[in-house]
Design an enzyme around this catalytic site. Structure first.
Site, short mmCIF file in Angstrom:
data_model
loop_
_atom_site.label_atom_id
_atom_site.label_comp_id
_atom_site.label_asym_id
_atom_site.label_seq_id
_atom_site.Cartn_x
_atom_site.Cartn_y
_atom_site.Cartn_z
N SER A 1 0.86 -1.18 0.00
CA SER A 1 0.00 0.00 0.00
C SER A 1 0.90 1.23 0.00
O SER A 1 2.11 1.13 0.15
CB SER A 1 -0.91 0.00 1.23
OG SER A 1 -0.12 0.26 2.37
N LYS A 2 0.26 2.39 -0.14
CA LYS A 2 1.01 3.65 -0.23
C LYS A 2 1.97 3.84 0.95
O LYS A 2 3.03 4.43 0.80
CB LYS A 2 0.02 4.83 -0.27
CG LYS A 2 -0.65 4.97 -1.63
CD LYS A 2 -0.56 6.42 -2.12
CE LYS A 2 -0.95 6.54 -3.57
NZ LYS A 2 -2.40 6.48 -3.79
N ARG A 3 1.57 3.31 2.10
CA ARG A 3 2.42 3.56 3.26
C ARG A 3 3.78 2.87 3.15
O ARG A 3 4.72 3.22 3.85
CB ARG A 3 1.65 3.19 4.53
CG ARG A 3 2.02 1.97 5.27
CD ARG A 3 0.94 1.54 6.23
NE ARG A 3 0.34 0.30 5.77
CZ ARG A 3 0.92 -0.88 5.92
NH1 ARG A 3 2.08 -0.99 6.52
NH2 ARG A 3 0.36 -1.97 5.45
N HIS A 4 3.91 1.92 2.25
CA HIS A 4 5.23 1.30 2.04
C HIS A 4 6.12 2.18 1.17
O HIS A 4 7.30 1.89 1.00
CB HIS A 4 5.08 -0.06 1.34
CG HIS A 4 4.44 -1.09 2.20
ND1 HIS A 4 3.16 -1.53 2.01
CD2 HIS A 4 4.92 -1.78 3.27
CE1 HIS A 4 2.87 -2.45 2.92
NE2 HIS A 4 3.91 -2.61 3.69
N GLY A 5 5.56 3.26 0.62
CA GLY A 5 6.33 4.13 -0.28
C GLY A 5 6.46 3.49 -1.64
O GLY A 5 6.29 2.29 -1.80
#
Ligand code: GLU
Length: 475
Positions: free
Chosen positions: A250-254
């Site tokens: 997800s986005k939070r993994h960059g």
């Protein structure tokens, strides 16, 4: 580029030729998972003299945008994945999808269903946890009203649908759990499930390699292939990519968009290598070029466990490729990086100065911006402006050492050995270490304190430019 309506397979040789496809929905940028799916399909086809096709699944009119299509094509081009023919627009083929739905109705493998949404809802309320069974499936055709209808697949009720998946093995679905899905809605628009099968068939697709989030769809799609008497393609459902923590990406993994990797300065050649290893392996081989990947890539090498992003590994792969590729390839990658990040392209003069510096620079750089940072000395025009820290190394005693060095270098052959010997002699004559010479030399040649080795810089710049830069600070 506008995706076209034609889906005629070209160049197939008696059906033996491998045809793969990448079928993105143009609702956003090309994400890293999509790029990996595209790469697997591309590798599989290219290695077998097959065709790699592109289909834009733009049937969701509310969410599909031309900008997203452009972004996906741009991402694929950056990654170096060339596709055969024009991209196919799924939406443009809606008339063909409808035609097949009517053909299925005519051959009895589908039927018209007149149930309204309200009736379906009422049925579901009365039959909790059951798959919807339309009363029109077995209705006498004579009772069909003159009203709009959807076309539903007459799916097998008994037995199982088995997907012989090249990655997952045999995956079995109970037919009593798959309802008679709608193929054509009552407004005449085809459903996604029908469109995919018709397109894959018409495009001559032999191998469907895609994320395992489509595995359930494969069962439904197989039923349509079977109903039409079309051979099923080989299905290969690949596990998704997970983040560094092993959780769903997800986005939070960059960095979930391919463009983010391009902008970070990983060369496309390195991304191909890195992405190929995300979920696929060939023994312990971690570093390989396109030719090796094409030779080795096969479906049995795809694992069943989700692959994990690993940025350290990516850096390592990137550094390897920067070090290994030839000058022309490296300059191409640099041009693509500058373009991607909206920076001006290298001028011919900058390119001609940079080229001799590449052998020294490429050894240390892990990414393209690191290489550019180290290459600034070569690309800056005289007179070199020293930053504050570098300027402090150009005090009068240091400058007089540079004057001596200039004299000592007049007659050397301008090889690294000769330059080192000249610098060592001047250092010794002044009773100082080599560092005392290197610091002002860096300031004179690059105007900064963090640079490649002074000898690498001098050999890259050449005699005239080096002596001119020295004269600028000593003269
Ligand atoms: N359009 C689908 C997606 O973007 C892919 C469908 C397929 O590969 O069959 O997930």
């Amino acid at each position: 580029m506008t995706p076209s309506q034609s889906a005629t397979p070209q160049g197939t040789q008696g059906g033996a030729q491998v045809v793969t496809r990448f079928a993105p929905s143009p609702t956003g940028y090309l994400h890293i998972g999509g790029a990996r799916t595209a790469l697997f399909n591309w590798l599989y086809a290219r290695a077998r003299g097959g065709r790699f096709l592109l289909r834009i699944e733009d049937t969701d009119r509310a969410r599909s945008t031309p900008e997203a299509t452009e972004a996906i094509l741009k991402g694929l081009s950056w990654l170096g994945l060339d596709w055969d023919g024009e991209p196919v627009s799924q939406f443009a083929r809606a008339p063909r999808h409808a035609e097949v739905a009517r053909e299925m109705m005519a051959n009895g493998s589908a039927y018209p269903c007149y149930t309204t949404p309200a009736e379906i809802e009422a049925w579901r309320a009365a039959h909790p946890n059951q798959t919807f069974a339309s009363p029109w499936r077995d209705a006498d055709p004579a009772t069909r009203p003159d009203a709009p209808f959807a076309i539903r697949l007459r799916a097998p009720r008994d037995g199982q649908t088995v997907i012989e998946d090249a990655v997952q093995g045999d995956v079995t679905f109970r037919n009593d759990q798959l309802d008679d899905m709608v193929l054509l809605r009552s407004d005449g628009t085809p459903t996604y499930m029908l469109a995919v099968v018709v397109d894959d068939h018409d495009m001559g697709v032999t191998h469907v390699i895609r994320g395992d989030d489509h595995l359930t769809n494969a069962a439904r799609q197989a039923q349509v292939f079977d109903a039409m008497g079309w051979p099923r393609p080989v299905f290969a459902h690949i596990p998704l990519i997970h983040g560094t923590d092993g959780k769903k990406l997800s986005k939070r993994h960059g960095a979930v968009g391919l463009h983010e990797y391009a902008a970070a300065g990983y060369p496309a050649a390195a991304m191909r290598n890195y992405l190929a290893r995300l979920g696929w392996s060939h023994g312990d081989d971690e570093l390989f070029d396109d030719a090796q990947a094409a030779e080795w890539f096969d479906l049995p090498g795809i694992g069943r466990a989700p692959a994990r992003l690993d940025f350290k590994k990516l850096e390592h792969v990137s550094g390897h490729h920067i070090g290994a590729m030839d000058d022309a390839a490296l300059l191409n990658e640099l041009a693509a990086f500058l373009n991607e990040t909206g920076q001006p392209a290298l001028t011919p003069v900058q390119t001609s100065r940079l080229t001799p510096a590449l052998p020294a620079l490429r050894e240390k750089a892990k990414t393209l911006p690191q290489l550019i940072e180290q290459a600034r000395f070569a690309m800056t025009d005289r007179p070199i402006q020293a930053d504050d820290k570098a300027a402090r190394a150009l005090d009068p005693p240091s400058r007089s050492i540079l004057v001596e060095l200039t004299a000592a270098m007049q007659n050397v052959n301008w090889t690294r050995d000769d330059l080192e010997a000249a610098a060592a002699a001047v250092a010794e004559a002044n009773g100082v270490g080599l560092g005392k010479i290197a610091a002002p030399l860096r300031a004179a040649l690059a105007g900064r304190t963090a640079t490649p080795s002074v000898f690498d810089m001098m050999t890259a710049l050449g005699r005239d430019e080096t002596l001119a830069r020295l004269a600028d600070v000593t003269g």
